[in-house]
Design a protein around this motif. Sequence first.
Motif, short mmCIF file in Angstrom:
data_model
loop_
_atom_site.label_atom_id
_atom_site.label_comp_id
_atom_site.label_asym_id
_atom_site.label_seq_id
_atom_site.Cartn_x
_atom_site.Cartn_y
_atom_site.Cartn_z
N CYS A 101 39.39 1.34 -6.94
CA CYS A 101 40.31 0.76 -7.91
C CYS A 101 39.62 0.80 -9.27
O CYS A 101 38.40 0.98 -9.36
N ARG A 102 40.40 0.65 -10.32
CA ARG A 102 39.88 0.77 -11.68
C ARG A 102 39.95 -0.58 -12.39
O ARG A 102 40.95 -1.30 -12.26
N ILE A 103 38.91 -0.87 -13.13
CA ILE A 103 38.92 -2.09 -13.94
C ILE A 103 38.51 -1.73 -15.37
O ILE A 103 37.79 -0.75 -15.59
N VAL A 104 39.00 -2.52 -16.32
CA VAL A 104 38.63 -2.37 -17.73
C VAL A 104 37.97 -3.66 -18.17
O VAL A 104 38.51 -4.76 -17.95
N VAL A 105 36.78 -3.56 -18.78
CA VAL A 105 36.04 -4.73 -19.23
C VAL A 105 35.88 -4.63 -20.74
O VAL A 105 35.30 -3.66 -21.26
N LEU A 106 36.39 -5.62 -21.47
CA LEU A 106 36.25 -5.67 -22.93
C LEU A 106 35.00 -6.49 -23.25
O LEU A 106 34.89 -7.66 -22.86
N VAL A 107 34.04 -5.88 -23.94
CA VAL A 107 32.76 -6.53 -24.21
C VAL A 107 32.43 -6.43 -25.69
O VAL A 107 32.95 -5.57 -26.41
N THR A 108 31.55 -7.33 -26.14
CA THR A 108 31.04 -7.21 -27.50
C THR A 108 30.04 -6.06 -27.53
O THR A 108 29.30 -5.84 -26.56
N ASN A 109 30.00 -5.35 -28.62
CA ASN A 109 29.17 -4.16 -28.72
C ASN A 109 27.73 -4.57 -29.03
O ASN A 109 27.29 -4.59 -30.17
N GLU A 110 27.00 -4.91 -27.97
CA GLU A 110 25.61 -5.35 -28.14
C GLU A 110 24.73 -4.70 -27.09
O GLU A 110 25.20 -4.20 -26.07
N ARG A 111 23.44 -4.72 -27.36
CA ARG A 111 22.49 -4.05 -26.49
C ARG A 111 22.46 -4.70 -25.10
O ARG A 111 22.44 -5.92 -24.98
#
Length: 765
Positions: free
Chosen positions: A682-692
């Motif tokens: 199955c596919r998931i999308v994770v929205l994250v802050t652009n950090e190391r």
Amino acid sequence: MDLTPADSLISALTSRTPPDRAGIRSSSTFLSPDPGTPTAPGVASVSQLNTKLAEYLSPSDLKKVKEAYRFSDEMHLGQMRVSGEPYISHPIAVAEICADWKLDAQAIMAALLHDVMEDQDVKKEELIERFGSPVAALVDGLSKLEKIEFQSQIEAQAENFRKMLLAMARDVRVILIKLADRLHNMRTLGSMTAEKKRRIARETMEVYVPIAHRLGLNNIYRELQDLSFSHLHPIRYRTLAKAVKAARGNRREVVSKIMESVKNTLVAAGIEAQVYGREKTLYGIYRKMRNKRLSFSQVLDVYGFRIVVENFAHCYVSLGTLHALYKPMPGKFKDYIAIPKLNGYQSLHTTLIGPYGTPVEFQIRTQEMHRVAESGVAAHWLYKDNEGSLTDLQQRTHAWLQSLLDIQKQTGDSAEFLEHVKVDLFPDSVYVFTPKSKIIALPRGATALDFAYTIHTDIGDQTVATRINHEHAPLRTELRNGDIVEIITSASSRPSPTWLTFVRTGKARSAIRHHLRTINLSESVELGSLLLAQALAALNLDSDIPPATLERLLNESSAKSLDELHADIGIGKRMAALVARHIMGLNDTAGQPLQARVTSTDDDVPVKLDPVIIYGSEGVAVQLAPCCQPIPGDRIDGQLKRDQGLVVHSQECDVARRGRSKEPERWIEVQWGQELNRRFDCRIVVLVTNERGVLARVAAEIGESDANITFVGMDDDHDSLMTQLRFTIQVEDRVHLARLMRNVKRIPGVTRILRERGQWANPPG
């Protein structure tokens, strides 16, 4: 096989009587013409053939060829061509073309005899007795291409094409003789009707021209193209020929100036070379005008130049010398010496800006390269039993011909065979490397999966992933020149029907279809049997069909067996409910009682079937839809899709909704089984802050949640404050997925997580 004409009818020959098998003396002479005796117009003269053969055949071989000529002359005695020319002139002309390629005595004998089986009903056994098995086999291979009657023109071309290629795969001399035969026929097509000329020219352009090109027979390729063009579009041909003739005078000064400059420059550089002016073929000019929508005056490179030097190193020195003389056009240089074309062609190509701003194309090659460029496989036709002693060209040709036999074994009908093979005939290729730096040539647009099947069918069947230039890539990735391709396999992997949507080569398509038809036949039969049993049960009919009813059912449905009928149902070609009602109707007409007939059998009343149980391990006959990727716990529906079997969708899937509204009769109820011993994608999308480090933290949490990651991707916009990470993961069911999503949501930097239902623009292979 008579397509031709020449000039006049010879009364001395028309009075000759047909051959007598007891043995007739031929009035023609062979290998001993009297130079003092004038030859009347139309008489079959063999002096030119004699001269060519004497250059390279031994006296013993010449004697055998003489015997073959005499026999052919006797068999064709009294037979005339459409023009009235004695028929024996045609086999002589074909043999003369083969002699230009310096084919062996067996091939020359076969060329002289190639029509005796077809036209004079000579048996193969007689040819074996007189001339030996190899010659008889060649003649038989040529005759088989002409003897079949066809139901339609498309079928005729496909079947003819198929038999020719198969005969060619067994002995390439068959196709060389066949091409020589077609060339002479095209040269003498004048006496035919306009319609017949067009038909023969079209067949030549579609079938024989690509084969000549594929085998590197460039002289024949160009001549067949122009001859076909002249009969397909005679007015355009004459108009263009007139324009080219006029242009020769107008451009003579430019050509002479370039020729002189190039010769002087090469001499000054210490390079001994032959420089030839070369005119584009009329069809080549016409094709360029048509494809690029140009007028004749806009086609500037009607003329080109060919430079033939002594050795490999001089090719590159000559290239540098030319680039110093005239400015090269950007993007117009091709090195076919380092990476030859699929048909063995080698040359350096460059286009320069000549005097008066005219683009001029140059080809630079050695004498050996020139010989191969003009004669192709015929330049290296010698047959050897030890494959290790073959030249590179022979090995490439042998591998291609052998692949035709592989396709033939896996393909049932001629039209499909033609579809597979036509793709591979055209030489617009891309060249890639194996991890061990071996060069593999593939058609333009070929994918990593095509590469796998090119290496070996078993490799293709077991492919699970690929690395291109040392990086993981989807199987559907189109390959580019210079790519290094590595294939990752698994013994448990099997081809998927979705592979057919993106493979490019005939071999890959044929192998995948063969696997789906045969290896997974039992799965389709099992599924079809289950679906039919359920449909019969819904009508209160016994699943054991009476023998008399079964026999009528198979006859009326054109199925050879009950297994074939079940397989058709399993792959979606037939609807189980309709077959069940057909059986009910047959029972009625046979006067057999029905078990507890249902109250209504009106076609408008849908029959309620028990749900089909899905375990996820059924194989190719049952697939989980890639658009929505259902997992246990999702509400699901099943679609019976033609040639793909049962496709399981989530009920929330947009594709499923549209499908149900268009073809409701193809949808059946399905439900998950109780014991599922596998994991589901199955596919998931994770929205994250652009950090190391955020990607590493998310991936680690997915692993800690007992799930496997099979694909990961992210947005290309690295300057944004937020980034979308896209994962394909393997989970047990919805409960497992929900637990994983809760765990990921708690990670610092993760602002949102959701399950992806739609199909990604670039899904993993």
